[in-house]
Design an enzyme around this catalytic site. Structure first.
Site, PDB file in Angstrom:
ATOM      1  N   HIS A 114       0.799  -1.234   0.000  1.00 61.37           N
ATOM      2  CA  HIS A 114       0.000   0.000   0.000  1.00 61.37           C
ATOM      3  C   HIS A 114       0.827   1.278   0.000  1.00 61.37           C
ATOM      4  O   HIS A 114       0.266   2.363   0.122  1.00 61.37           O
ATOM      5  CB  HIS A 114      -0.931   0.049   1.208  1.00 61.37           C
ATOM      6  CG  HIS A 114      -2.009  -0.980   1.194  1.00 61.37           C
ATOM      7  ND1 HIS A 114      -3.272  -0.735   0.683  1.00 61.37           N
ATOM      8  CD2 HIS A 114      -2.022  -2.257   1.598  1.00 61.37           C
ATOM      9  CE1 HIS A 114      -4.016  -1.826   0.802  1.00 61.37           C
ATOM     10  NE2 HIS A 114      -3.278  -2.769   1.362  1.00 61.37           N
ATOM     11  N   LYS A 153      -7.761  14.482   4.680  1.00 63.50           N
ATOM     12  CA  LYS A 153      -6.976  13.248   4.673  1.00 63.50           C
ATOM     13  C   LYS A 153      -5.936  13.375   5.772  1.00 63.50           C
ATOM     14  O   LYS A 153      -5.765  14.455   6.335  1.00 63.50           O
ATOM     15  CB  LYS A 153      -6.300  13.045   3.308  1.00 63.50           C
ATOM     16  CG  LYS A 153      -5.559  14.281   2.784  1.00 63.50           C
ATOM     17  CD  LYS A 153      -4.966  14.052   1.402  1.00 63.50           C
ATOM     18  CE  LYS A 153      -5.934  14.199   0.261  1.00 63.50           C
ATOM     19  NZ  LYS A 153      -6.125  13.023  -0.533  1.00 63.50           N
ATOM     20  N   ARG A 154      -5.235  12.280   6.101  1.00 61.46           N
ATOM     21  CA  ARG A 154      -4.162  12.399   7.076  1.00 61.46           C
ATOM     22  C   ARG A 154      -3.176  13.463   6.597  1.00 61.46           C
ATOM     23  O   ARG A 154      -2.974  13.655   5.391  1.00 61.46           O
ATOM     24  CB  ARG A 154      -3.464  11.054   7.248  1.00 61.46           C
ATOM     25  CG  ARG A 154      -4.289  10.037   8.025  1.00 61.46           C
ATOM     26  CD  ARG A 154      -4.508  10.465   9.455  1.00 61.46           C
ATOM     27  NE  ARG A 154      -3.275  10.420  10.200  1.00 61.46           N
ATOM     28  CZ  ARG A 154      -2.983   9.529  11.138  1.00 61.46           C
ATOM     29  NH1 ARG A 154      -3.852   8.600  11.466  1.00 61.46           N
ATOM     30  NH2 ARG A 154      -1.840   9.576  11.790  1.00 61.46           N
ATOM     31  N   LYS A 172       1.435  14.454   0.873  1.00 59.00           N
ATOM     32  CA  LYS A 172       0.079  14.791   0.430  1.00 59.00           C
ATOM     33  C   LYS A 172      -0.056  16.292   0.143  1.00 59.00           C
ATOM     34  O   LYS A 172      -1.041  16.748  -0.403  1.00 59.00           O
ATOM     35  CB  LYS A 172      -0.945  14.350   1.471  1.00 59.00           C
ATOM     36  CG  LYS A 172      -1.010  12.830   1.643  1.00 59.00           C
ATOM     37  CD  LYS A 172      -2.003  12.424   2.722  1.00 59.00           C
ATOM     38  CE  LYS A 172      -1.933  10.947   3.067  1.00 59.00           C
ATOM     39  NZ  LYS A 172      -2.665  10.084   2.111  1.00 59.00           N
ATOM     40  N   THR A 211      -8.256   6.935  -1.956  1.00 62.08           N
ATOM     41  CA  THR A 211      -9.629   6.443  -2.096  1.00 62.08           C
ATOM     42  C   THR A 211     -10.613   7.584  -1.848  1.00 62.08           C
ATOM     43  O   THR A 211     -11.729   7.564  -2.355  1.00 62.08           O
ATOM     44  CB  THR A 211      -9.922   5.291  -1.103  1.00 62.08           C
ATOM     45  OG1 THR A 211      -9.457   5.663   0.195  1.00 62.08           O
ATOM     46  CG2 THR A 211      -9.229   4.007  -1.536  1.00 62.08           C
ATOM     47  N   LYS A 249     -14.390   8.852  -3.620  1.00 67.03           N
ATOM     48  CA  LYS A 249     -15.608   9.233  -2.878  1.00 67.03           C
ATOM     49  C   LYS A 249     -16.105  10.602  -3.337  1.00 67.03           C
ATOM     50  O   LYS A 249     -17.305  10.817  -3.531  1.00 67.03           O
ATOM     51  CB  LYS A 249     -15.319   9.255  -1.370  1.00 67.03           C
ATOM     52  CG  LYS A 249     -14.992   7.878  -0.799  1.00 67.03           C
ATOM     53  CD  LYS A 249     -14.369   7.958   0.596  1.00 67.03           C
ATOM     54  CE  LYS A 249     -13.670   6.633   0.919  1.00 67.03           C
ATOM     55  NZ  LYS A 249     -12.822   6.713   2.124  1.00 67.03           N
TER      56      LYS A 249
HETATM   57  C1  8GP Z   1      -2.447   3.879   1.951  1.00 73.25           C
HETATM   58  C2  8GP Z   1      -2.000   4.716   0.756  1.00 73.25           C
HETATM   59  O1  8GP Z   1      -1.229   5.800   1.215  1.00 73.25           O
HETATM   60  C3  8GP Z   1      -3.204   5.206  -0.029  1.00 73.25           C
HETATM   61  O2  8GP Z   1      -2.777   5.859  -1.181  1.00 73.25           O
HETATM   62  C4  8GP Z   1      -4.080   4.030  -0.395  1.00 73.25           C
HETATM   63  O3  8GP Z   1      -5.259   4.489  -1.003  1.00 73.25           O
HETATM   64  C5  8GP Z   1      -4.448   3.236   0.841  1.00 73.25           C
HETATM   65  O4  8GP Z   1      -3.259   2.801   1.511  1.00 73.25           O
HETATM   66  C6  8GP Z   1      -5.251   1.998   0.513  1.00 73.25           C
HETATM   67  O5  8GP Z   1      -4.584   1.216  -0.398  1.00 73.25           O
HETATM   68  N1  8GP Z   1      -1.290   3.317   2.566  1.00 73.25           N
HETATM   69  C7  8GP Z   1      -1.136   3.283   3.890  1.00 73.25           C
HETATM   70  O6  8GP Z   1      -1.914   3.777   4.671  1.00 73.25           O
HETATM   71  C8  8GP Z   1       0.028   2.554   4.352  1.00 73.25           C
HETATM   72  O7  8GP Z   1       0.789   2.035   3.547  1.00 73.25           O
HETATM   73  N2  8GP Z   1       0.193   2.447   5.650  1.00 73.25           N
HETATM   74  C9  8GP Z   1       1.024   1.463   6.215  1.00 73.25           C
HETATM   75  C10 8GP Z   1       2.388   1.316   5.999  1.00 73.25           C
HETATM   76  C11 8GP Z   1       1.830   1.781   7.357  1.00 73.25           C
END
Ligand code: 8GP
Length: 760
Positions: free
Chosen positions: A267, A467-468, A473, A575, A579
């Protein structure tokens, strides 16, 4: 229920909103998992989700004069009627101890373990109801482990001996979610949490399987385990250990089975987010799993040597264990039959850069599954007015088959549809303003912040980034654009500007000072701008405190402009972008993550606010180390003026604020070779000019509506229904399996026995 509540003069939605969010994740990763569960249930796949029942989920964010203060999220304070403790499915998990080597019947070395520390994991089941108009819907289980309630987890002897921290360690193990998004910190308790999840879930899976079949060697015909980022990666080692030791399967066969069962979703490509564990830490905490990891690493190294003889640097790059660290992504790739990224661009970057060596060795393993969101929560539930708009025109088929949303395209140029769309958007904007006003009144009793929100009107363009908070970002770029706009209005107050309401929201990881300073910057901007008699006529800025799913459900339907402005190449998918678009917002965005595919679906014509440098350019510049933000600062007076406002006290009222803003100035220009790592200044001019295009289009509302409807119509692929179908076909090789009437009845009975709501 709605009828009865109405008679009682109660509002159904208000009551629903009293329920706290289940905040057991940090950001996009966890929220995606939730959408995937909804789709698995609706599509009637035989699946189960595993996680942790954190007593305290993601913290609640307070802003005290712009400073983020974290409060515990006490979501279980009042009874939670949606969970059912299932003691009969409890599992014991073992940590530490002394290993006693022996061999299995195939001559493989395996290990007994003595003097281990046993932790009891109790599952709490949450039913996940699959949407279905007919009776034949599905109910899946989300099984969350807790160590809290088991008295045996508390070490009374240690407590009596004065070792208070150690005494309570296991009882407290599932207490708190680590609040980092896209950042790992390698803490021991975190490792214990991860192994607890792995071990308890795997025992549950194996027991389940053995309940139906006696032959463990057939497990790969019935079981698929999706490693959702590397947090459960130890499942590879633990499954190997279980098969070779408990079930006497030869090592080679066990590896075959493990690989067939497991697959891994990545991710993120951010280095600081890729999990690594200190070798000694694993060896101490999980001695027999460590032995398995060593052997897996040996196998991998042998394979590499055979394929690429004499390439020692490749060997070092690819090892599972290297330099005293254990690399969880490498373990996950080695133990899986498929590895996927979460958007096309991201999956390509995995192959080209961070997993390039693995791609060369196992090209057939690498696939893509683009993320989605569930339209049932994010459109059907969150935006009833827009749903009525859709129903009138294209019916309700899109609820379970989102490809049908494309039907709305044929109404995009219809004047009546445009006006109805605009009217709905306006009502949603008013609802958001009412909500924010109420929310702030309750918290700040009408302080000066309140003015900003209550006096903004629903004709303004609602420009939203929620978003976070993370440097990649680029909320900072958004802030700089706000400053440029403010300065422009001040310089030329008589010109005509489009009214904008800039809304930002999101939590910063508690230890991420820079992200906290970005929040503080927005606070300072809001305070100055919203009170400025001239500027505030055209622009208002508000930081939404404690952004969470419940707030998202109100914010997203009210948004005109969705800010998806990450440095291209850095956001794996996103995501939120989906939305917003399905709720009729236009996107201002870079070609990053799933934005790329959204643009392709919507077509360039209706995606007019693309800007910024491409992922490939960014990667190139990064490698060449050729980027110098100071050149841009020196050459572009508008940018210089905005950046200078971070250090010249324009927006601050005290030294602490000055320090916070000055640190942002420094990251942009002075960070010894690392200045502006995320190319904020590089893209700022293009961003600013693209925002001008936004203003222009917004001045022709019907045209704006046409574009927005076209964007909704292009979202058919971005449902998690689509993602799940892809996982099922390309990774799991499974088909839906609707539950039989008897099974459903059994589940119903099981839940009824535990029902504290007394629903008959
Ligand atoms: C997030 C991505 O940053 C985001 O772009 C994506 O939409 C989402 O995953 C779902 O796929 N990734 C994370 O939050 C992530 O990788 N967090 C963990 C490594 C701590």
């Amino acid at each position: 229920v709605k009828c009865i509540l109405k008679k009682m003069n109660r509002d159904y939605k208000t009551i629903l909103r009293m329920e706290p969010d289940v905040g057991i994740g940090n950001g996009g990763l966890g929220r995606l998992a939730s959408c995937l569960m909804d789709s698995l249930a609706m599509l009637q796949y035989p699946a189960l989700g595993y996680g942790m029942r954190y007593q305290y989920g993601i913290f609640e964010q307070d802003l005290w004069c712009g400073v983020q203060v974290e409060r515990p999220d006490n979501w279980l304070l009042t009874q939670n009627p949606w969970e059912f403790r299932r003691d009969c499915h409890a599992q014991n998990v073992h940590f530490e101890g002394t290993i006693i080597p022996k061999t299995n019947s195939h001559g493989d070395e395996v290990y007994d373990i003595a003097d281990y520390d046993e932790v009891r994991a109790l599952p709490y089941d949450f039913p996940i109801l699959g949407y279905g108009a007919n009776k034949n819907f599905s109910v899946l289980t989300l099984r969350l482990w807790s160590t809290k309630e088991s008295p045996r987890n508390f070490h009374l002897q240690k407590f009596n001996a004065g070792q208070i921290d150690e005494a309570g360690e296991n009882t407290l193990l599932t207490d708190v979610l680590y609040p980092n998004d896209n950042h790992e910190i390698g803490k021991r308790i975190r490792l214990k949490q991860e192994f607890l999840l792995v071990s308890a879930s795997l025992q549950d899976i194996v027991q389940n399987y053995l309940g139906a079949s006696k032959d463990i060697t057939g497990i790969a015909d019935k079981v698929r385990i999706q490693i959702n980022d590397t947090h459960p990666a130890l499942v590879v080692a633990e499954l190997m250990r279980t098969l070779t030791k408990d079930h006497e399967i030869a090592w080679g066969k066990a590896l075959e089975i493990t690989r067939e069962c497991c697959s891994y979703t990545n991710h993120t490509i951010l280095k600081e987010a890729l999990e690594e564990w200190n070798e000694h830490r694993i060896e101490k905490l999980l001695p027999s799993q460590y032995k398995v990891l060593q052997r897996l690493n040996g196998d991998l190294c042998q394979e590499i040597r055979k394929r690429f003889p004499n390439d020692e640097s490749k060997l070092r790059r690819m090892s599972i264990i290297e330099g005293g660290q254990i690399k969880m992504a490498h373990l996950s790739i080695f133990g899986s039959h498929r590895v996927n990224g979460v958007a096309k661009l991201h999956s390509e970057i995995l192959k080209d850069s961070i997993f390039k060596d693995f791609y060369e060795m196992y090209p057939e393993r690498f696939v893509n599954v683009t993320n989605g969101v569930t339209q049932r929560r994010w459109l059907l539930f969150a935006n009833p007015k827009l749903c009525a708009f859709l129903e009138k025109r294209i019916g309700n088929g899109w609820i379970t088959d989102f490809s049908k949303i494309k039907g709305i395209a044929s109404y995009a140029s219809d004047k009546e549809s445009q006006e109805e769309f605009l009217a709905i958007k306006k009502e949603n904007k008013q609802a958001l303003l009412d909500f924010l006003c109420k929310d702030m009144k309750e918290k700040h009793w009408g302080g000066k912040d309140l003015k900003a929100v209550c006096f903004c009107d629903s004709d303004a363009l609602f420009d939203v980034q929620v978003k976070r908070v993370h440097e990649y970002k680029r909320q900072l770029m958004n802030a700089l654009h706000v400053i440029m706009r403010f300065q422009e209005i001040k310089e030329n107050p008589d010109a005509n500007y489009v009214k904008r309401f800039v809304l930002i929201g999101g939590k910063a990881a508690p230890g991420y000072t820079l992200a906290k300073n970005i929040i503080r910057l927005f606070y300072c901007l809001g305070r100055a701008i919203n009170q400025d008699p001239i500027a505030s006529k055209f622009i208002k800025v508000h930081y939404i405190e404690n952004y969470n799913v419940s707030k998202a459900e109100i914010i997203i339907p009210a948004t005109d402009l969705s800010e998806q402005i990450s440095t291209a190449g850095m956001e794996a998918s996103g995501t939120g972008n989906m939305k917003f678009a399905m709720n009729g917002a236009l996107t201002i965005g870079t070609d990053d993550g799933a934005n790329v595919e959204m643009r392709e679906e919507v077509t360039d014509k209706y995606w007019p606010f693309l800007f910024g440098s491409s992922a490939s350019t960014n990667i190139k510049i990064h490698h060449e180390k050729s980027y110098n933000p100071r050149d841009i600062y020196d050459k572009n007076p508008k940018i210089k003026k905005a950046v200078d406002a971070l250090q010249d006290r324009t927006f601050v009222e005290n030294d602490a604020e000055h320090e916070a803003l000055y640190s942002l100035y420094q990251t942009l220009l002075e960070n010894h070779g690392f200045a502006d790592r995320y190319f904020v200044l590089k893209d700022l001019d293009d961003y600013y000019n693209t925002q001008k295009k936004v203003d222009a289009l917004y001045q022709t509302p019907n045209k704006w509506a046409e574009y927005a409807i076209q964007n909704m119509a292009g979202m058919g692929n971005f449902s998690t229904d689509h993602s799940i179908t892809n996982y099922a076909e390309t990774i799991w090789n499974v088909k839906p399996l609707p539950p039989s009437e008897e099974e459903l009845e059994a589940v119903r009975q099981e839940y009824l026995e535990n029902d504290r709501c007394r629903i008959i």
